[in-house]
Design a protein around this motif. Structure first.
Motif, PDB file in Angstrom:
ATOM      1  N   ILE A 191       0.832  -1.209   0.000  1.00 53.07           N
ATOM      2  CA  ILE A 191       0.000   0.000   0.000  1.00 53.07           C
ATOM      3  C   ILE A 191       0.862   1.253   0.000  1.00 53.07           C
ATOM      4  N   ALA A 192       1.851   1.305   0.899  1.00 51.38           N
ATOM      5  CA  ALA A 192       2.723   2.474   0.968  1.00 51.38           C
ATOM      6  C   ALA A 192       3.500   2.658  -0.328  1.00 51.38           C
ATOM      7  N   ALA A 193       3.940   1.565  -0.926  1.00 46.19           N
ATOM      8  CA  ALA A 193       4.701   1.638  -2.174  1.00 46.19           C
ATOM      9  C   ALA A 193       3.842   2.197  -3.306  1.00 46.19           C
ATOM     10  N   LEU A 194       2.619   1.681  -3.454  1.00 40.92           N
ATOM     11  CA  LEU A 194       1.759   2.146  -4.532  1.00 40.92           C
ATOM     12  C   LEU A 194       1.327   3.591  -4.313  1.00 40.92           C
ATOM     13  N   ARG A 195       0.983   3.934  -3.100  1.00 44.15           N
ATOM     14  CA  ARG A 195       0.626   5.331  -2.838  1.00 44.15           C
ATOM     15  C   ARG A 195       1.808   6.253  -3.132  1.00 44.15           C
ATOM     16  N   PRO A 200      -3.814   4.672  -5.964  1.00 42.90           N
ATOM     17  CA  PRO A 200      -4.635   4.444  -4.769  1.00 42.90           C
ATOM     18  C   PRO A 200      -4.660   2.971  -4.376  1.00 42.90           C
ATOM     19  N   ALA A 201      -4.453   2.701  -3.085  1.00 39.70           N
ATOM     20  CA  ALA A 201      -4.419   1.324  -2.600  1.00 39.70           C
ATOM     21  C   ALA A 201      -5.085   1.232  -1.236  1.00 39.70           C
ATOM     22  N   TRP A 228      -4.856  -8.531   2.181  1.00 41.52           N
ATOM     23  CA  TRP A 228      -4.327  -8.266   0.843  1.00 41.52           C
ATOM     24  C   TRP A 228      -4.635  -6.818   0.486  1.00 41.52           C
ATOM     25  N   VAL A 229      -4.524  -6.463  -0.776  1.00 43.13           N
ATOM     26  CA  VAL A 229      -4.602  -5.057  -1.195  1.00 43.13           C
ATOM     27  C   VAL A 229      -5.607  -4.916  -2.326  1.00 43.13           C
ATOM     28  N   ASP A 230      -6.486  -3.907  -2.209  1.00 42.86           N
ATOM     29  CA  ASP A 230      -7.327  -3.491  -3.325  1.00 42.86           C
ATOM     30  C   ASP A 230      -6.672  -2.290  -3.986  1.00 42.86           C
ATOM     31  N   VAL A 231      -6.649  -2.275  -5.307  1.00 41.67           N
ATOM     32  CA  VAL A 231      -6.003  -1.201  -6.057  1.00 41.67           C
ATOM     33  C   VAL A 231      -7.010  -0.603  -7.031  1.00 41.67           C
ATOM     34  N   TRP A 232      -7.074   0.726  -7.078  1.00 39.74           N
ATOM     35  CA  TRP A 232      -7.962   1.413  -8.012  1.00 39.74           C
ATOM     36  C   TRP A 232      -7.297   1.455  -9.375  1.00 39.74           C
ATOM     37  N   LEU A 233      -7.952   0.844 -10.369  1.00 36.80           N
ATOM     38  CA  LEU A 233      -7.393   0.753 -11.720  1.00 36.80           C
ATOM     39  C   LEU A 233      -8.124   1.649 -12.705  1.00 36.80           C
ATOM     40  N   GLY A 234      -8.721   2.716 -12.202  1.00 42.28           N
ATOM     41  CA  GLY A 234      -9.402   3.666 -13.074  1.00 42.28           C
ATOM     42  C   GLY A 234     -10.906   3.553 -12.970  1.00 42.28           C
ATOM     43  N   PRO A 235     -11.639   4.533 -13.515  1.00 40.55           N
ATOM     44  CA  PRO A 235     -13.093   4.537 -13.373  1.00 40.55           C
ATOM     45  C   PRO A 235     -13.796   3.385 -14.083  1.00 40.55           C
ATOM     46  N   ASP A 236     -13.184   2.801 -15.088  1.00 36.63           N
ATOM     47  CA  ASP A 236     -13.837   1.705 -15.817  1.00 36.63           C
ATOM     48  C   ASP A 236     -13.735   0.378 -15.071  1.00 36.63           C
ATOM     49  N   ARG A 261      -8.214   1.949   5.060  1.00 39.86           N
ATOM     50  CA  ARG A 261      -6.943   2.546   4.638  1.00 39.86           C
ATOM     51  C   ARG A 261      -5.754   1.714   5.088  1.00 39.86           C
ATOM     52  N   ASP A 262      -5.884   1.025   6.223  1.00 41.02           N
ATOM     53  CA  ASP A 262      -4.853   0.117   6.735  1.00 41.02           C
ATOM     54  C   ASP A 262      -5.505  -0.765   7.792  1.00 41.02           C
TER      55      ASP A 262
END
Length: 297
Positions: A191-195, A200-201, A228-236, A261-262
């Motif tokens: 999460i910290a790495a992607l942010r 957004p993670a 685990w981690v959810d990642v936002w991959l765009g509005p679609d 958030r954590d």
């Protein structure tokens, strides 16, 4: 896949608890690709007050007040959940650079809005070392979905899963420096790495189906509560799950309980107890496919 889930958490106190207030986050969520058919939560001792509500992120909360003195506390949750997640097309996503730009300008203030999952949170703060690690592995010109999955696989290769090496309070910087920990540490580092690179993670708590070694019987309580981690991959495509502990995209082996958030947003049990001394705790989890259960009967 349809699962019968069970979770048992128990606390033993060296001195009687005079008053306890607990917040439980143990009920599986109703989500796209995940349908909850039934849930039952049993608490011992019987609470004096109990009510249910949803938090800001849509997680189910059980609020409890227990007034009589007691030297033990336990929670049992049973649920039947159907999980059928479609395999996402990770190639058909914006590039990492495009995704970061879209996230930076997003104005959705709702629970799933990417703005809530870009900045520092209590247990997932960005750091120079973790961000540098992400920048070395994530190409801004790559499709974001493929880049995130590759990053999760790199974490699985670079970090050692080591139960007991960390505690629930271990800072992610320490786990990152040591390159070891448990699923909570893997999730916080990712999460910290992607942010750190503008993606957004979110932190996800839930259940993971595990399989015994070939030829060995399945053991009760052998499954684990997982992160685990959810990642936002765009509005679609929206939010998609990635498991850095196992280096996989989240599909039908994962059952979501809470998103935040954590870990501090999704801890299975929070609250305050009035007692003295160190408490002892234990927990067990079973994630059993319904067909498997019938075949063993």
């Amino acid at each position: 896949m349809i699962y019968d889930l069970s979770l048992n958490i128990a606390y033993d106190y060296p001195a009687a608890v005079k008053e306890a207030r607990h917040v439980l986050r143990v009920r599986p969520r109703e989500l796209e690709g995940q349908s909850v058919r039934s849930t039952r939560v049993t608490v011992t001792p019987q609470p004096d007050e109990a009510w249910r509500e949803l938090d800001f992120f849509g997680n189910a909360l059980d609020q409890l007040l227990i007034l009589p003195g007691h030297d033990a506390f336990s929670v049992a949750m049973q649920a039947r959940v159907e999980v059928r997640r479609a395999l996402p097309d990770l190639e058909a996503t914006p590039t990492v650079a495009e995704l970061a730009a879209a996230a930076a300008t997003a104005r959705d203030c709702g629970p799933a809005g990417p703005m809530h999952f870009l900045g520092d949170s209590r247990m997932a703060r960005k750091s120079e070392a973790v961000t540098a690690y992400a920048r070395d592995l994530i190409d801004p010109a790559s499709p974001a979905g493929e880049a995130v999955l590759a990053f999760a696989c790199s974490m699985k290769a670079d970090f050692q899963f080591a139960p007991g090496a960390t505690t629930v309070d271990t800072p992610l910087e320490e786990a990152f420096a040591r390159r070891e920990g448990v699923c909570q540490d893997f999730a916080h580092v990712m999460i910290a790495a992607l942010r750190g690179v503008g993606v957004p993670a979110a932190y996800v708590s839930g259940f993971l189906r595990t399989s015994p070694p070939p030829g060995r019987p399945r053991l009760q309580g052998a499954d684990a509560m997982h992160a685990w981690v959810d990642v936002w991959l765009g509005p679609d495509l929206g939010w998609r799950g990635f498991d850095p502990t196992n280096g996989v995209t989240v599909l039908d082996d994962h059952v979501v309980v809470a998103v935040g958030r954590d870990y501090s947003d999704v801890a299975p049990i929070d609250g305050v107890v009035l007692t003295a001394g160190s408490q002892k705790t234990s927990h067990s989890v079973d994630v059993i496919p319904v067909g498997e259960l019938a075949s063993e009967a």
